[in-house]
Design an enzyme around this catalytic site. Structure first.
Site, PDB file in Angstrom:
ATOM      1  N   HIS A 321       0.850  -1.190   0.000  1.00 15.17           N
ATOM      2  CA  HIS A 321       0.000   0.000   0.000  1.00 15.17           C
ATOM      3  C   HIS A 321       0.887   1.242   0.000  1.00 15.17           C
ATOM      4  CE1 HIS A 321      -3.172   2.815   1.171  1.00 15.17           C
ATOM      5  NE2 HIS A 321      -4.018   1.876   0.803  1.00 15.17           N
ATOM      6  N   ASP A 378      -7.988  -5.180  -0.056  1.00 13.39           N
ATOM      7  CA  ASP A 378      -8.472  -6.051  -1.142  1.00 13.39           C
ATOM      8  C   ASP A 378      -8.130  -7.518  -0.936  1.00 13.39           C
ATOM      9  OD1 ASP A 378      -7.640  -3.268  -3.015  1.00 13.39           O
ATOM     10  OD2 ASP A 378      -9.658  -4.108  -2.948  1.00 13.39           O
TER      11      ASP A 378
HETATM   12  C1  SDX Z   1      -6.245   0.065  -2.846  1.00  7.37           C
HETATM   13  O1  SDX Z   1      -4.373   4.530  -1.980  1.00  7.37           O
HETATM   14  C2  SDX Z   1      -5.342   3.944  -1.361  1.00  7.37           C
HETATM   15  O2  SDX Z   1      -5.763   4.322  -0.277  1.00  7.37           O
HETATM   16  C3  SDX Z   1      -5.951   2.766  -2.107  1.00  7.37           C
HETATM   17  C4  SDX Z   1      -6.969   1.936  -1.332  1.00  7.37           C
HETATM   18  C5  SDX Z   1      -8.251   2.714  -1.066  1.00  7.37           C
HETATM   19  O3  SDX Z   1      -8.976   2.355  -0.111  1.00  7.37           O
HETATM   20  O4  SDX Z   1      -8.578   3.624  -1.868  1.00  7.37           O
HETATM   21  O5  SDX Z   1      -6.410   1.531  -0.095  1.00  7.37           O
HETATM   22  C6  SDX Z   1      -7.383   0.698  -2.107  1.00  7.37           C
HETATM   23  O6  SDX Z   1      -6.011   0.411  -3.972  1.00  7.37           O
HETATM   24  C7  SDX Z   1      -5.362  -0.917  -2.115  1.00  7.37           C
HETATM   25  C8  SDX Z   1      -4.150  -1.410  -2.985  1.00  7.37           C
HETATM   26  C9  SDX Z   1      -4.640  -2.511  -3.917  1.00  7.37           C
HETATM   27  N1  SDX Z   1      -3.590  -2.862  -4.881  1.00  7.37           N
HETATM   28  C10 SDX Z   1      -2.956  -4.056  -4.817  1.00  7.37           C
HETATM   29  O7  SDX Z   1      -3.123  -4.887  -3.912  1.00  7.37           O
HETATM   30  C11 SDX Z   1      -2.013  -4.309  -5.998  1.00  7.37           C
HETATM   31  C12 SDX Z   1      -0.678  -4.866  -5.474  1.00  7.37           C
HETATM   32  N2  SDX Z   1      -0.008  -3.767  -4.746  1.00  7.37           N
HETATM   33  C13 SDX Z   1       0.932  -2.976  -5.476  1.00  7.37           C
HETATM   34  O8  SDX Z   1       0.811  -2.866  -6.838  1.00  7.37           O
HETATM   35  C14 SDX Z   1       1.456  -1.779  -4.702  1.00  7.37           C
HETATM   36  O9  SDX Z   1       1.735  -2.201  -3.450  1.00  7.37           O
HETATM   37  C15 SDX Z   1       0.606  -0.528  -4.641  1.00  7.37           C
HETATM   38  C16 SDX Z   1       0.170  -0.064  -5.988  1.00  7.37           C
HETATM   39  C17 SDX Z   1      -0.611  -0.770  -3.809  1.00  7.37           C
HETATM   40  C18 SDX Z   1       1.434   0.560  -3.970  1.00  7.37           C
HETATM   41  O10 SDX Z   1       2.478   0.842  -4.848  1.00  7.37           O
HETATM   42  P1  SDX Z   1       3.594   1.973  -4.486  1.00  7.37           P
HETATM   43  O11 SDX Z   1       3.261   2.674  -3.227  1.00  7.37           O
HETATM   44  O12 SDX Z   1       3.812   2.800  -5.723  1.00  7.37           O
HETATM   45  O13 SDX Z   1       4.860   1.127  -4.162  1.00  7.37           O
HETATM   46  P2  SDX Z   1       5.881   0.552  -5.215  1.00  7.37           P
HETATM   47  O14 SDX Z   1       5.141  -0.002  -6.396  1.00  7.37           O
HETATM   48  O15 SDX Z   1       6.925   1.587  -5.479  1.00  7.37           O
HETATM   49  O16 SDX Z   1       6.516  -0.688  -4.396  1.00  7.37           O
HETATM   50  C19 SDX Z   1       7.571  -0.466  -3.465  1.00  7.37           C
HETATM   51  C20 SDX Z   1       8.385  -1.766  -3.517  1.00  7.37           C
HETATM   52  C21 SDX Z   1       8.836  -2.123  -4.937  1.00  7.37           C
HETATM   53  O17 SDX Z   1      10.015  -2.890  -4.823  1.00  7.37           O
HETATM   54  P3  SDX Z   1      11.488  -2.135  -4.960  1.00  7.37           P
HETATM   55  O18 SDX Z   1      11.449  -1.394  -6.293  1.00  7.37           O
HETATM   56  O19 SDX Z   1      11.570  -1.206  -3.772  1.00  7.37           O
HETATM   57  O20 SDX Z   1      12.489  -3.252  -4.942  1.00  7.37           O
HETATM   58  O21 SDX Z   1       7.570  -2.871  -3.086  1.00  7.37           O
HETATM   59  C22 SDX Z   1       7.381  -3.775  -4.170  1.00  7.37           C
HETATM   60  C23 SDX Z   1       7.737  -3.022  -5.440  1.00  7.37           C
HETATM   61  O22 SDX Z   1       8.200  -3.919  -6.435  1.00  7.37           O
HETATM   62  N3  SDX Z   1       5.979  -4.158  -4.135  1.00  7.37           N
HETATM   63  C24 SDX Z   1       5.533  -5.406  -4.338  1.00  7.37           C
HETATM   64  C25 SDX Z   1       4.141  -5.325  -4.144  1.00  7.37           C
HETATM   65  N4  SDX Z   1       3.785  -4.064  -3.850  1.00  7.37           N
HETATM   66  C26 SDX Z   1       4.925  -3.344  -3.845  1.00  7.37           C
HETATM   67  N5  SDX Z   1       6.164  -6.541  -4.655  1.00  7.37           N
HETATM   68  C27 SDX Z   1       5.384  -7.651  -4.795  1.00  7.37           C
HETATM   69  N6  SDX Z   1       4.033  -7.672  -4.616  1.00  7.37           N
HETATM   70  C28 SDX Z   1       3.386  -6.518  -4.302  1.00  7.37           C
HETATM   71  N7  SDX Z   1       2.058  -6.539  -4.125  1.00  7.37           N
END
Ligand code: SDX
Length: 443
Positions: A321, A378
């Protein structure tokens, strides 16, 4: 009907000792004030930075940017805190109901019994849709994704409800916000009925908000339908948990659309479109598809490995998140609800066992621990919805249904903000400098 709107006055943030910015290239200094809100991070006020220095700030994805001032929802990502108008999500999901939370989000205070009754009556008597909209559905293929239908039908509402599109009229704003909260369950249920070829079921005024939605979704004209009170309570709680969440992508979309003066129906349609993405509200559908793909506990390790592989686009859906670097408090409540609903339905859902095993392994893995990747809202919601009989394709529709109150409450707060301006970010340009046009013969 008179609702005593007790919108708390927007208290001005407190001005604090700020920063001095030194431009070494020009040998100049600029003072940047710091503003402190009620709680949470203070902000560096850069509103006049470009005018004073000729520099923009640069923050793709808004990792360090506060886009507005708001009093509706507070999140502390480090501590896993979520509060609406000061009330914790744990207490609201335990002691309140969705329409009461809607009133709180819209008007700033929990309603008195009289205020609540008046609000519920107003919402109830807006649940029907203009009959002409039924033909709108007929234009879609039966296998259209329900979110595609939601975007289309909600965007079309402004063509049917002209009397509530003047955003500068407080009464029309109130009517539009109530109409959207009231009609979303009807539209959501209709997208489901349309996809399975069953007749639309009209709302009933003798049922609660959640009961009415389950009735419109699962009842058929050929027999009586009794709403299971345990499922109705679980549905209502799921709506509460998805109601609002500060300045997330879809809420920011609604605010941006509204900043141009677009009507609230068009703004909510824009929010629905943004929520659809698998990185946002579409994740609940993606979680179930991921669990189906994993299939068995023995394969969890393989998928956790893939999630850590930078060359593999696969991510653990329902994990991570932007704000929460701790357990999403909503996921904790949903995890408990999972057990209640599955027990009530006498369902032994292998996907829940798989999800719990996936969570256990991920939370012990350094990659997830170092990046503070925890289950989010989710991760468990889809398992409950699936057990309740909803198809996976309807999960994000339910998220949009519940989030409508957050979108319209944030939209209303923005419209009422005296200093409200159109949202118009700038950029850092890295394209071509000016170059002469070349005739096609010369290319
Ligand atoms: C919702 O914003 C809100 O409030 C949203 C929400 C709401 O109520 O409105 O809470 C609802 O959208 C919840 C999130 C649902 N999405 C998912 O579950 C999809 C999977 N999650 C990711 O795609 C990700 O965690 C996000 C999109 C939710 C957040 O992405 P960020 O903050 O841009 O973080 P990032 O992509 O830069 O990740 C940071 C690191 C990265 O690794 P490094 O580059 O540091 O090595 O964490 C890794 C990412 O690769 N990472 C994951 C991961 N999520 C982040 N690696 C594997 N699996 C994951 N799910």
């Amino acid at each position: 009907m008179s609702i005593t709107t007790s919108d708390a006055p927007i208290a001005k943030p407190e001005l604090r000792e700020g920063f001095t910015l030194i431009d070494h290239a020009k040998g100049q200094k600029y003072d940047l004030p710091v503003l402190a809100g009620t709680e949470g991070p203070t902000v560096i006020d850069v509103q006049h930075l470009y005018g004073d220095t000729g520099y923009f700030t640069y923050d793709p994805g808004y990792m360090s940017t506060a886009s507005c001032e708001s009093q509706i929802t507070f999140i502390d990502g480090e501590k896993g805190i979520l509060r609406h108008r000061g009330y914790s999500i744990e207490e609201l999901s335990e002691h309140s109901d969705y329409l009461e939370v809607c009133y709180l989000l819209l008007y700033g205070e929990l309603p008195t019994a009289e205020e609540k009754a008046a609000f519920e009556h107003d919402i109830t008597y807006h649940t029907m849709l203009h009959e002409q909209l039924h033909y709108f559905f007929r234009g879609f293929r039966r296998d259209a994704h329900p979110m595609a239908i939601m975007v289309g039908v909600v965007g079309a509402l402004s063509a049917f409800y002209h009397e509530s599109t003047d955003i500068h009229d407080p009464e029309q704003r109130r009517t539009a916000t109530h109409q959207l909260i009231a009609k979303m369950p009807t539209i959501a249920a209709m997208t489901y009925k349309y996809s399975i070829g069953q007749p639309f079921v009209y709302p009933r005024n003798d049922l609660s908000y959640a009961e009415n939605f389950l009735h419109m979704t699962f009842s058929v004209p050929s027999e009586d339908y009794r709403v299971n009170p345990v499922l109705a309570r679980a549905m209502d709680r799921i709506f509460i948990l998805h109601a609002d969440h500060e300045q997330n992508a879809s809420t920011s979309t609604v605010r941006t659309a509204g900043s141009s003066g677009a009507n609230p129906f068009a703004c909510v349609a824009a929010g629905i479109a943004s929520l659809w993405g698998p990185a946002h509200g579409g994740a609940n559908e993606a979680v179930l598809r991921m669990l189906d793909e994993i299939g068995h506990k023995d394969r969890v390790g393989e998928f956790v490995k893939r999630a850590k592989d930078k060359d593999d686009p696969f991510r653990l859906m329902g994990f991570g998140h932007r704000v929460y670097k701790n357990y999403d408090p909503r996921a904790a409540v949903l995890r408990e609800s999972c057990h209640e609903v599955l027990a009530e339905l006498h369902v032994d859902n292998p996907q829940l066992d798989l999800a719990i095993e996936l969570e256990r392994i991920a939370l012990e893995d350094d990659y997830f621990v170092e990046r503070k990747l925890f289950p989010n809202v989710d991760f468990y919601s889809g398992i409950i919805l699936s057990a309740m009989g909803f198809p996976t394709s309807l999960f994000t529709v339910l998220f949009a249904l519940a989030r409508t109150v957050g979108w319209v409450a944030q939209w209303k707060e923005m419209i009422k903000e005296p200093a409200q301006k159109i949202s118009r970010p700038r950029q850092i340009y890295t394209g071509y400098r000016q170059r002469p046009f070349r005739a096609i013969e010369e290319r």
